[in-house]
Design an enzyme around this catalytic site. Structure first.
Site, PDB file in Angstrom:
ATOM      1  CG  PHE A 798      -0.136   0.554  -6.668  1.00  0.00           C
ATOM      2  CD1 PHE A 798      -0.292   2.005  -6.068  1.00  0.00           C
ATOM      3  CD2 PHE A 798      -1.267  -0.234  -6.959  1.00  0.00           C
ATOM      4  CE1 PHE A 798      -1.606   2.555  -6.083  1.00  0.00           C
ATOM      5  CE2 PHE A 798      -2.612   0.410  -6.640  1.00  0.00           C
ATOM      6  CZ  PHE A 798      -2.519   1.741  -6.108  1.00  0.00           C
ATOM      7  CG  ASP A 917      -1.004 -14.226  -7.818  1.00  0.00           C
ATOM      8  OD1 ASP A 917      -2.092 -14.461  -8.382  1.00  0.00           O
ATOM      9  OD2 ASP A 917      -0.502 -13.182  -8.256  1.00  0.00           O
TER      10      ASP A 917
END
Length: 1085
Positions: A798, A917
């Site tokens: 994406f 992350d």
């Protein structure tokens, strides 16, 4: 009356004594006087204009003067070869910043039918920012409109003029009415520049066409009329080109043939020019890099010489790299014993005595495999097999068993061809066996003897060096399950380690995951470290034509069962780039959600089904990096590339921990020997494509790190010390529980409730249109900026990240480079987090994090404009050391980077933001790492990027905790896997896993022993063992969300060791890394 010649002589005499600032003004007045008084004397006007051009050709002051440009264009009207004349002006720098020159040039080319060349001229004017810019852009739009209207062949034929007829008509009527004729010619040529033809010229042209007609003969029908006016007869066309034998070509056919030839020639010329420009730019950049590398080599040589003189011998011995040294065989046997539970040590002996009683569940498992691969719905209903209590191990992958003890010797001489699907990677395919994380050194000189896997590093012999490059990388590729009827029986273990290594080196057979099945693995060599495609975090790409050598961190073989040989998996070219990123926020490669079981479909071909039903006692939790959550007996996968989902039956719960019943709970004894798989599944685990671009799952098995037990009392008392020094203090008791902080609906609700919406930011732009097409080697309008896209840096499902430039492409000094992060659908959350982080940080801290310049939100996507980092990720730096003698990053650099990471995370947490992350490829190196000279900050230039997974704790009530699993990241913290609430712990675990990657070059796997989490590969030969044991104990064993360790205290302890041992060495180590980065960047050109 004065003649023009006399006035010209007076002008020349006047100009010799002229001392003003504008000599062109004097010429301008004289030319105006000539045009007003002698309008019919065109020959003298042409001579005068030619004289004017020669006078001011070398005066750069007037090169872009509108008056001088207008006279040049007027002189061009009387020039026979306009294209050559315009090129002459452009090459001399005349009119390069003037729009009328480009418009006239393009108008001439358009009239000649050279539409592509005309478009290139207008684009060149826009790139050069010619003035007036608005007028040039308007003409370019009109040209594009005309271009679309002339695509039809009929329109193209009718719109193209017959130039020869016009010339003849002009010659016929020149004597009868010379004044009007010249005015008409001027108007016609002016109309080519402006696109408008006067009606008077049209009328005269139509009248002339009635006089002159086109005939097959070379004479006009009205030749008598031509003879009266004494005009030479001009042949309209060449008969030889039109009449060939009995056939005759039309003018359109001849013109089309010439047009095609001219177009091919222009295309070749343009390609040659583009190639030369690119070659010159590359040569210039390569020269700069070479100069910088020479300087760094000299500095490095000087620093190394001084450091070697001052280095004590004892200090050198204490810092020997663990991957390059090893104890004797006797010491290996002594160190191996405490690492294994009692049950494991007895297993090989029992199996030798009664080899046929050891695997009682092999036939049911083999049947279950086939059923699971052929019909997933059927395989899910099969009951779990009897647990293999006698084979419980602490190894990271599996234990080896055998039906017959003699099969080891037999397999040493036999090679079984692999019948499964071949994976085409590069130019060759290597086929090896999937092994456990035992460090098994292949040494073929030991002959046919049985062996037991070694749990420590062997001595650095020649065979060991060969094996390190061979074995290290076989777990670095994804597993594609194939239908198999392989029911080969297990191989047994023996006590001789060397024979097992020799057998492993020659044989492609290996036992299955957790000591149950055999797996055939093929080693891929065409892609690089942690590579799962061109991912959005644009790490520095590796060279495509890399010489064959030791595998790098992240390369993996394709593990599967033998199957029909005709199945084949295509090779993805995107895997040739190591610019990787994990955890794209919209990643569909997620584990199943308990809230939406209806989202899942039945099993697909690429679904990775367990090779056997794993007993609960054998595996507690299996997690594939970033993509997979494993269940007790069945596994679930989402293939993000095709958005196909493969899950177990809908009746079962999806969380591996929630699925367990009280009867299945592990005893404390079994739990202490089980492993938490934090970054890779077992060989029978579920595999998906990590970066939404293929069937790669970037997972690693620790083959180099030696496994050792920590001293039981080495870290006693650390818990209280660290908890009392919490960097965030004691967090208030949670009064609010959030399941999934990354839920799209929750994020939309949070953004909608902001007191200052993202759309109100001054650098946020909303467009009521769709996202424009963005491709490499093209330019597009982004707001008021004309952006040129160079190439794709990384790509996910994406999001794509491009390197782009604003400004003059030919001006290397003034052009501004940046990155474009293109996402579909739009993702304003990452821009919000980035903006909030910059607002909450001190200005002196902002350089440690990626900065977004602006955000452009479209109806179906978004474009984030951010800072460009040119030297790749920390993951790339780790991989560069794979081709060096030490194979891993030096301790000095590891400690330096670790201190910077702790400081970064401390600053982020002080801003009440969770990054969410943390991993090696989200730390990136910029130009600051090459340019900084600060003695106290040698890790400057390291920045933290990718805020798509971040959480703003200010938007939640104080003390909020979360219960969801970070399904888009392979670095899941201990709390997620043990089904405990978490908040800031996810970043603590990410830092620990990243430091582990730097130390060992492999992903970290954690084991739970007696309720304490430890990295599975510990660190018997690692320098500063006590410091690293304490570091990982603090980062992995956090009691709860209310008592977080102090990152500052931990950083101070690392700094103390750093100052004692590496103050004099760090600059040489850093310079060497810079050389590696520069060489890597140059090699990919």
């Amino acid at each position: 009356m004065d003649t023009p010649e006399n006035v010209l002589q007076m002008l020349e005499a006047h100009m010799q004594s002229y001392k003003g600032n504008d000599p062109l003004g004097e010429w301008e007045r004289y030319i105006q006087w000539v045009e007003e008084n002698f309008p019919e004397n065109k020959e003298y006007l042409i001579t005068l204009l030619e004289h004017l051009m020669k006078e001011f050709l070398d005066k750069k002051k007037y090169h872009n003067d509108p008056r001088f440009i207008s006279y040049c264009l007027k002189f061009a009207e009387y020039n026979s070869d306009l294209h050559q004349f315009f090129e002459f002006l452009y090459n001399h720098g005349i009119g390069t910043l003037s729009s009328p020159l480009y418009i006239a040039w393009a108008g001439h080319l358009e009239a000649q039918g050279e539409l592509q060349h005309a478009s290139a001229v207008l684009q060149r004017g826009i790139q050069n920012q010619a003035e007036p810019r608005e007028f040039l852009q308007q003409q370019y739009r009109l040209f594009q409109t005309r271009l679309t209207e002339t695509h039809l062949p009929a329109q193209a034929r009718t719109s193209e003029p017959l130039h020869n007829v016009q010339v003849l008509n002009q010659m016929i009527t020149s004597k009868s009415n010379p004044g009007n004729n010249m005015a008409c010619i001027s108007k016609n040529q002016g109309s080519e520049l402006s696109g408008v033809i006067s009606s008077a010229c049209d009328k005269e042209s139509n009248m002339e066409r009635r006089v002159i007609t086109i005939s097959k003969s070379e004479y006009s029908v009205h030749s008598s009329l031509a003879s009266k006016v004494d005009v030479e007869q001009v042949v309209m066309y060449c008969k030889e080109k039109l009449i060939r034998g009995e056939s005759e070509f039309s003018f359109e056919e001849l013109r089309a043939q010439k047009y095609n030839q001219r177009r091919k020639h222009e295309q070749w010329v343009n390609e040659d020019r583009h190639y030369m420009k690119r070659k010159e730019a590359n040569a210039f950049e390569e020269q700069l890099l070479k100069q910088k590398m020479d300087e760094l080599h000299k500095k490095l040589h000087q620093v190394v010489e001084t450091s070697h003189e001052d280095l004590p011998a004892s200090q050198e011995r204490s810092e020997v790299n663990p991957a390059r040294m090893g104890p004797s065989v006797g010491s290996q046997q002594e160190l191996r014993a405490p690492c294994l539970p009692v049950t494991y040590q007895q297993t090989p002996v029992n199996m030798e005595k009664n080899p046929r009683e050891a695997p009682p569940v092999v036939p049911p498992l083999a049947n279950a495999i086939s059923a699971a691969l052929v019909s997933p719905a059927t395989s899910q209903s099969i009951a779990p097999p009897v647990p293999l209590k006698a084979q419980t191990v602490t190894d990271s992958m599996f234990a080896v068993a055998s039906k017959d003890a003699g099969c080891v010797n037999k397999s040493t001489h036999e090679f079984k061809p692999q019948s499964g699907a071949e994976i085409k990677e590069g130019c060759e395919t290597h086929k090896v066996a999937n092994t456990s994380s035992f460090h098994t050194t292949p040494n073929t000189s030991l002959g046919m003897v049985q062996a037991t896997p070694s749990k420590v590093q062997p001595s650095p012999t020649v065979h060991t060096k060969e094996a390190l490059g061979f074995i290290m990388n076989m777990f670095q590729a994804p597993t594609l399950p194939d239908i198999s009827d392989d029911k080969d029986e297990w191989q047994s273990l023996d006590q001789n380690e060397d024979a097992f290594e020799a057998q492993f080196q020659k044989n492609v057979r290996s036992s299955g995951a957790w000591g149950v099945n055999k797996i055939i693995s093929s080693l891929s060599s065409a892609f690089h470290v942690f590579e799962d495609g061109n991912k959005e975090n644009y790490g520095l790409p590796q060279p495509k034509n890399k010489p064959t050598g030791a595998r790098t961190f992240g390369e993996r073989s394709v593990s599967r069962l033998p199957s029909k040989p005709k199945e084949e998996v295509p090779h993805a070219e995107e895997f040739l780039d190591d610019s990787t990123v994990w955890g794209i926020r919209c990643n569909k490669t997620l584990a199943p959600s308990p809230k939406s079981p209806g989202d899942f479909t039945s099993a697909a071909q690429l679904a990775s089904t367990p090779f056997h039903k794993l007993p609960v006692e054998s595996v507690h939790i299996l997690e594939d990096k970033e993509n997979v959550v494993a269940k007790q007996c069945t596994q679930a996968t989402l293939d993000s590339c095709e958005e196909n989902m493969v899950v177990p039956s809908r009746d079962g719960k999806f969380s591996p921990i929630q699925e367990k019943s009280p009867k299945q709970a592990l005893s404390s004894h079994m739990y202490s020997a089980s492993l938490l798989r934090l970054s890779q599944p077992a060989a029978g685990g579920v595999l998906t494509c990590e970066a939404e671009l293929g069937v790669e799952a970037c997972r690693l098995t620790d083959t180099d790190a030696a496994i050792a037990e920590d001293p039981p009392d080495a870290i006693a008392g650390l818990q209280a010390e660290w908890m009392q020094m919490s960097s965030l203090g004691t967090v208030d008791a949670p009064n609010f529980i959030v399941g999934n902080p990354w839920d799209d609906k929750l994020i939309f609700k949070l953004l909608s409730g902001l007191s200052k919406p993202v759309s109100s930011y001054p650098n946020t732009f909303e467009w009521q249109c769709k996202l424009p097409a963005i491709k490499p080697k093209t330019e597009f309008q982004l707001g008021s900026k004309l952006v040129y896209v160079h190439h794709l840096l990384g790509e996910g499902a994406f999001a794509q990240v491009y390197e782009a430039t604003q400004g003059d492409l030919n001006d290397a000094k003034n052009k501004q480079k940046f990155v474009l992060k293109v996402q579909k659908p739009a993702n304003p959350w990452e821009f919000y987090i980035g903006t909030q982080l910059m607002e909450r940080l001190k200005p002196s801290m902002q350089h440690m994090f990626m900065k977004f310049y602006s955000a452009h939100l479209f109806q179906n996507g978004s474009v984030l404009v951010g800072e460009l980092y040119s030297y790749g990720t920390l993951l790339n730096a780790i991989n560069l050391y794979k081709n060096t003698p030490e194979k891993v990053m030096p301790q000095g650099l590891v400690i330096s980077f670790a201190m910077r990471m702790l400081y970064m995370i401390e600053q982020v947490h002080d801003c009440e933001i969770i990054h969410g992350d943390i991993k090696p490829d989200n730390f990136i190196l910029g130009n600051g790492f090459l340019e900084q000279d600060d003695e106290d900050d040698l890790s400057a230039g390291l920045a933290l990027i990718d805020l798509g997974q971040s959480i703003d704790m200010k938007l939640f009530p104080k003390g909020t905790i979360f219960t969801a699993k970070c399904e888009t990241s392979g670095f899941q913290c201990v709390e997620m896997l043990s089904n405990k609430p978490w908040n800031y712990q996810i970043d603590y675990f990410g830092v620990a896993a990243t430091v582990y990657c730097m130390l060992f070059g492999t992903y970290m796997k954690v084991k739970n022993e007696g309720g304490e989490c430890k990295p599975e590969g510990l660190f018997r030969r690692l320098p500063h063992l006590d410091m690293w044991n304490e570091f990982f104990h603090v980062m992995l064993n956090i009691p709860d969300c209310h008592h977080l360790p102090s990152l500052d205290l931990l950083r101070q302890k690392l700094k103390k060791v750093f100052q004692q041992h590496y103050t004099n060495k760090i600059r040489a180590l850093r310079n060497r890394l810079i050389v590696l980065l520069l060489e890597c960047k140059r090699s990919r050109k």
